[in-house]
Design a protein around this motif. Structure first.
Motif, mmCIF file in Angstrom:
data_model
loop_
_atom_site.group_PDB
_atom_site.id
_atom_site.type_symbol
_atom_site.label_atom_id
_atom_site.label_comp_id
_atom_site.label_asym_id
_atom_site.label_seq_id
_atom_site.Cartn_x
_atom_site.Cartn_y
_atom_site.Cartn_z
ATOM 1 N N GLY A 25 19.689 5.222 -3.887
ATOM 2 C CA GLY A 25 18.496 6.049 -3.742
ATOM 3 C C GLY A 25 18.157 5.801 -2.642
ATOM 4 O O GLY A 25 18.185 4.795 -2.450
ATOM 5 N N ILE A 26 17.453 7.193 -2.550
ATOM 6 C CA ILE A 26 17.077 7.330 -1.074
ATOM 7 C C ILE A 26 15.690 7.867 -0.682
ATOM 8 O O ILE A 26 15.969 9.068 -2.096
ATOM 9 N N LEU A 27 14.444 7.258 -0.418
ATOM 10 C CA LEU A 27 13.502 8.414 -0.543
ATOM 11 C C LEU A 27 12.626 8.775 1.172
ATOM 12 O O LEU A 27 12.836 7.784 1.325
ATOM 13 N N ILE A 28 12.560 9.986 1.767
ATOM 14 C CA ILE A 28 11.967 9.987 2.857
ATOM 15 C C ILE A 28 11.018 10.591 2.234
ATOM 16 O O ILE A 28 10.974 11.904 2.199
ATOM 17 N N HIS A 29 9.731 10.043 3.554
ATOM 18 C CA HIS A 29 8.721 10.640 2.815
ATOM 19 C C HIS A 29 8.106 12.459 3.527
ATOM 20 O O HIS A 29 9.056 11.949 4.709
ATOM 21 N N ASP A 30 8.151 13.400 2.688
ATOM 22 C CA ASP A 30 7.262 14.349 3.161
ATOM 23 C C ASP A 30 7.152 14.367 4.851
ATOM 24 O O ASP A 30 6.237 13.178 5.143
ATOM 25 N N ASP A 37 0.980 -0.925 0.044
ATOM 26 C CA ASP A 37 -0.240 0.208 -0.151
ATOM 27 C C ASP A 37 0.718 1.589 0.264
ATOM 28 O O ASP A 37 0.686 2.444 -0.637
ATOM 29 N N ILE A 38 1.798 1.534 0.921
ATOM 30 C CA ILE A 38 3.019 2.186 0.919
ATOM 31 C C ILE A 38 3.397 3.294 -0.395
ATOM 32 O O ILE A 38 3.458 3.783 -1.273
ATOM 33 N N LEU A 39 4.040 1.289 -0.682
ATOM 34 C CA LEU A 39 4.043 1.329 -2.204
ATOM 35 C C LEU A 39 3.895 2.041 -3.659
ATOM 36 O O LEU A 39 4.054 3.098 -4.146
ATOM 37 N N TYR A 40 2.719 1.887 -3.217
ATOM 38 C CA TYR A 40 1.558 1.752 -4.522
ATOM 39 C C TYR A 40 1.814 3.759 -4.396
ATOM 40 O O TYR A 40 1.479 3.642 -5.049
ATOM 41 N N LYS A 41 1.528 4.307 -3.319
ATOM 42 C CA LYS A 41 1.311 5.359 -2.933
ATOM 43 C C LYS A 41 2.060 6.544 -3.578
ATOM 44 O O LYS A 41 2.358 6.796 -4.072
ATOM 45 N N TRP A 42 3.778 5.867 -2.835
ATOM 46 C CA TRP A 42 4.900 6.212 -3.671
ATOM 47 C C TRP A 42 5.089 6.521 -4.871
ATOM 48 O O TRP A 42 5.904 7.521 -5.590
ATOM 49 N N THR A 96 7.645 3.270 8.855
ATOM 50 C CA THR A 96 6.926 3.003 7.635
ATOM 51 C C THR A 96 7.656 4.714 7.153
ATOM 52 O O THR A 96 6.586 5.122 6.767
ATOM 53 N N ILE A 97 8.905 4.986 6.868
ATOM 54 C CA ILE A 97 9.112 6.580 6.525
ATOM 55 C C ILE A 97 10.165 6.890 5.789
ATOM 56 O O ILE A 97 10.013 8.022 4.296
ATOM 57 N N GLY A 98 10.137 5.109 4.573
ATOM 58 C CA GLY A 98 10.609 6.080 3.496
ATOM 59 C C GLY A 98 11.475 4.577 2.643
ATOM 60 O O GLY A 98 11.013 3.217 3.560
ATOM 61 N N SER A 99 12.527 4.401 1.637
ATOM 62 C CA SER A 99 13.146 3.313 1.468
ATOM 63 C C SER A 99 14.669 3.872 1.144
ATOM 64 O O SER A 99 14.706 5.037 0.786
ATOM 65 N N ILE A 100 15.290 2.898 0.473
ATOM 66 C CA ILE A 100 16.453 3.147 -0.097
ATOM 67 C C ILE A 100 16.878 2.096 -0.606
ATOM 68 O O ILE A 100 16.878 0.962 -0.264
ATOM 69 N N ASP A 136 12.944 2.315 8.582
ATOM 70 C CA ASP A 136 11.432 2.628 9.460
ATOM 71 C C ASP A 136 11.876 3.250 10.831
ATOM 72 O O ASP A 136 12.815 3.519 11.275
ATOM 73 N N LEU A 137 11.414 3.746 11.106
ATOM 74 C CA LEU A 137 10.831 5.021 12.852
ATOM 75 C C LEU A 137 10.407 4.047 13.231
ATOM 76 O O LEU A 137 9.739 3.993 13.688
ATOM 77 N N ASN A 138 11.453 4.008 14.487
ATOM 78 C CA ASN A 138 10.798 3.303 15.850
ATOM 79 C C ASN A 138 10.439 4.642 17.138
ATOM 80 O O ASN A 138 11.049 5.424 17.219
ATOM 81 N N VAL A 139 8.597 4.768 16.729
ATOM 82 C CA VAL A 139 8.237 6.059 17.204
ATOM 83 C C VAL A 139 7.750 5.364 18.917
ATOM 84 O O VAL A 139 6.618 4.303 19.004
#
Length: 178
Positions: free
Chosen positions: A94-99, A17-22, A75-79, A65-68
């Motif tokens: 390559g790296i992507l950090i979500h807004d 789902d998150i990959l689909y969005k990104w 999950t806040i991004g991918s590398i 992943d960010l441990n909150v």
């Protein structure tokens, strides 16, 4: 792979789902030379094959992943490692950090974890990154991790009907630096 703020992990079916969005966010397509939307089915197939060895696929994506505290994992991004060339011991990064999660040091820690994995586990000799010259945040991120500017590919990418340059940065393993 765990750091103090973030962890890197393999793709899971729950990431579709998150990959689909990104992957279908047109505002960032230029970062990966994407020009068409990806279907959920295509992403499902990608995630299912992502468990294959990097030596077979020549690429690898890990989720950041960010441990909150009190909330769990977010999950806040991918590398990614791409254009993996084992004979030449190199790969692109390559790296992507979500807004909403940028500018907080998460990309820096994720990149450090990936660099350590690439040099220590995969035994790579060098990593490279292709960055738009106006992406100063990304340039600063990679330079802070030791990547050096090595040149500009002129009019390399066509984005929104305009030609744009692309800068190349390289990190070569030196004895004692990782």
């Amino acid at each position: 792979m765990n750091g103090s703020k973030v962890s890197l992990r393999a793709l899971e079916p729950g990431d579709i789902d998150i990959l689909y969005k990104w992957e279908n966010d047109r505002t960032i397509w230029h970062l990966s030379s994407t020009i068409t939307p990806l279907s959920r089915f295509t992403l499902e197939q990608y995630v299912l094959s992502a468990g294959q060895d990097i030596f077979a696929t020549r690429q690898m994506r890990m989720m950041i992943d960010l441990n909150v505290p009190r909330e769990g994992i977010k999950t806040i991004g991918s590398i990614d490692l791409f254009e993996f060339e084992p004979a030449h011991q190199r790969a692109g990064v390559g790296i992507l950090i979500h807004d909403g999660f940028r500018g907080k040091g998460y990309a820096s820690e994720a990149l450090e974890l990936l660099i350590r994995y690439a040099f220590e586990t995969l035994q790579l000799h060098q990593l490279f990154a292709n960055i738009a010259p106006d992406n100063t945040d990304s340039i600063r991120l990679f330079e802070n991790k030791g990547f050096k500017y090595i040149g500009t590919k002129k009019e390399w990418n066509r984005i929104r009907n305009k030609w744009q340059d692309e800068s190349m940065f390289q990190l070569i393993l030196q004895p004692g630096n990782h």
